[in-house]
Design a protein around this motif. Structure first.
Motif, PDB file in Angstrom:
ATOM      1  N   ARG A  49      38.604  28.324  38.249  1.00 43.21           N
ATOM      2  CA  ARG A  49      37.494  29.041  37.617  1.00 43.21           C
ATOM      3  C   ARG A  49      37.551  30.495  38.027  1.00 43.21           C
ATOM      4  O   ARG A  49      37.932  30.830  39.147  1.00 43.21           O
ATOM      5  N   GLY A  50      37.121  31.360  37.125  1.00 44.29           N
ATOM      6  CA  GLY A  50      37.065  32.777  37.415  1.00 44.29           C
ATOM      7  C   GLY A  50      38.381  33.467  37.147  1.00 44.29           C
ATOM      8  O   GLY A  50      39.311  32.891  36.554  1.00 44.29           O
ATOM      9  N   MET A  91      40.660  30.209  47.417  1.00 46.29           N
ATOM     10  CA  MET A  91      39.656  31.170  46.982  1.00 46.29           C
ATOM     11  C   MET A  91      40.190  32.586  47.110  1.00 46.29           C
ATOM     12  O   MET A  91      40.652  32.978  48.190  1.00 46.29           O
ATOM     13  N   ALA A  92      40.144  33.326  46.021  1.00 49.53           N
ATOM     14  CA  ALA A  92      40.567  34.726  46.060  1.00 49.53           C
ATOM     15  C   ALA A  92      39.588  35.511  46.923  1.00 49.53           C
ATOM     16  O   ALA A  92      38.374  35.388  46.771  1.00 49.53           O
ATOM     17  N   GLN A 134      31.133  30.300  43.837  1.00 47.75           N
ATOM     18  CA  GLN A 134      30.984  31.557  43.108  1.00 47.75           C
ATOM     19  C   GLN A 134      29.601  32.157  43.307  1.00 47.75           C
ATOM     20  O   GLN A 134      29.475  33.359  43.505  1.00 47.75           O
ATOM     21  N   GLU A 135      28.573  31.329  43.284  1.00 49.79           N
ATOM     22  CA  GLU A 135      27.203  31.839  43.399  1.00 49.79           C
ATOM     23  C   GLU A 135      26.829  32.226  44.829  1.00 49.79           C
ATOM     24  O   GLU A 135      26.243  33.279  45.053  1.00 49.79           O
ATOM     25  N   GLU A 136      27.145  31.378  45.788  1.00 48.84           N
ATOM     26  CA  GLU A 136      26.691  31.619  47.161  1.00 48.84           C
ATOM     27  C   GLU A 136      27.607  32.522  47.972  1.00 48.84           C
ATOM     28  O   GLU A 136      27.145  33.216  48.877  1.00 48.84           O
ATOM     29  N   PHE A 137      28.901  32.507  47.662  1.00 51.88           N
ATOM     30  CA  PHE A 137      29.849  33.268  48.477  1.00 51.88           C
ATOM     31  C   PHE A 137      30.507  34.408  47.715  1.00 51.88           C
ATOM     32  O   PHE A 137      31.281  35.163  48.289  1.00 51.88           O
ATOM     33  N   GLY A 138      30.228  34.530  46.413  1.00 57.98           N
ATOM     34  CA  GLY A 138      30.794  35.623  45.635  1.00 57.98           C
ATOM     35  C   GLY A 138      32.283  35.509  45.394  1.00 57.98           C
ATOM     36  O   GLY A 138      32.960  36.527  45.201  1.00 57.98           O
ATOM     37  N   VAL A 139      32.811  34.294  45.401  1.00 55.22           N
ATOM     38  CA  VAL A 139      34.234  34.087  45.136  1.00 55.22           C
ATOM     39  C   VAL A 139      34.475  34.276  43.646  1.00 55.22           C
ATOM     40  O   VAL A 139      33.854  33.612  42.823  1.00 55.22           O
ATOM     41  N   ARG A 140      35.377  35.204  43.296  1.00 51.68           N
ATOM     42  CA  ARG A 140      35.618  35.515  41.882  1.00 51.68           C
ATOM     43  C   ARG A 140      36.574  34.542  41.213  1.00 51.68           C
ATOM     44  O   ARG A 140      36.455  34.250  40.033  1.00 51.68           O
ATOM     45  N   TRP A 141      37.568  34.061  41.943  1.00 51.79           N
ATOM     46  CA  TRP A 141      38.532  33.086  41.420  1.00 51.79           C
ATOM     47  C   TRP A 141      38.710  31.996  42.463  1.00 51.79           C
ATOM     48  O   TRP A 141      38.715  32.262  43.671  1.00 51.79           O
ATOM     49  N   LEU A 142      38.836  30.765  41.990  1.00 53.47           N
ATOM     50  CA  LEU A 142      39.083  29.669  42.911  1.00 53.47           C
ATOM     51  C   LEU A 142      39.798  28.526  42.215  1.00 53.47           C
ATOM     52  O   LEU A 142      39.774  28.394  40.997  1.00 53.47           O
TER      53      LEU A 142
END
Length: 118
Positions: free
Chosen positions: A115-116, A35-36, A85-93
């Motif tokens: 994704r992202g 996770m970025a 992405q929704e709960e932790f705000g991870v932009r790329w994973l």
């Protein structure tokens, strides 16, 4: 940003599969998550509240897989990506899911998705 938070080999027991017998037994999945995340802020503060808390991420991913009981690894991977992405705000994973023992001649089968954007 090129920082990454890793969780490798997260083992989760869940019901997964398309065959009737698979819907009646729990099977082990192994999840690898990349996770970025900008690690400069938590590095400077040394405060977990500034970090992507891998314990919380692991708990949420495990709970999701245990509850969702998808038929396909692809469905499970997409659900994990959306959750992060929704709960932790991870932009790329990048999510890798493996199902050990699914094919007797292979150590595991699985899927990998990204994704992202970084």
């Amino acid at each position: 940003m090129t920082d990454t938070v890793l969780i490798e080999g997260l083992a989760v027991e869940t019901i997964i599969g398309v065959y009737d017998w698979e819907r009646e037994v729990s099977q082990r999945l192994l999840a690898d998550l990349e996770m970025a995340w900008d690690n400069r802020v938590p590095a400077a503060s040394d405060d977990v509240s500034d970090a992507l808390d891998y314990a919380q991420v692991s708990e949420r991913v495990s709970a999701y897989l245990a509850r969702a009981c998808p038929q396909l690894l692809e469905t499970a991977a997409e659900g994990i990506a959306s959750l992060l992405q929704e709960e932790f705000g991870v932009r790329w994973l990048r999510v890798t899911l493996r199902k050990p023992g699914a094919v007797p001649a292979a150590a595991a089968v699985g899927v990998k998705i990204e994704r992202g954007s970084r």
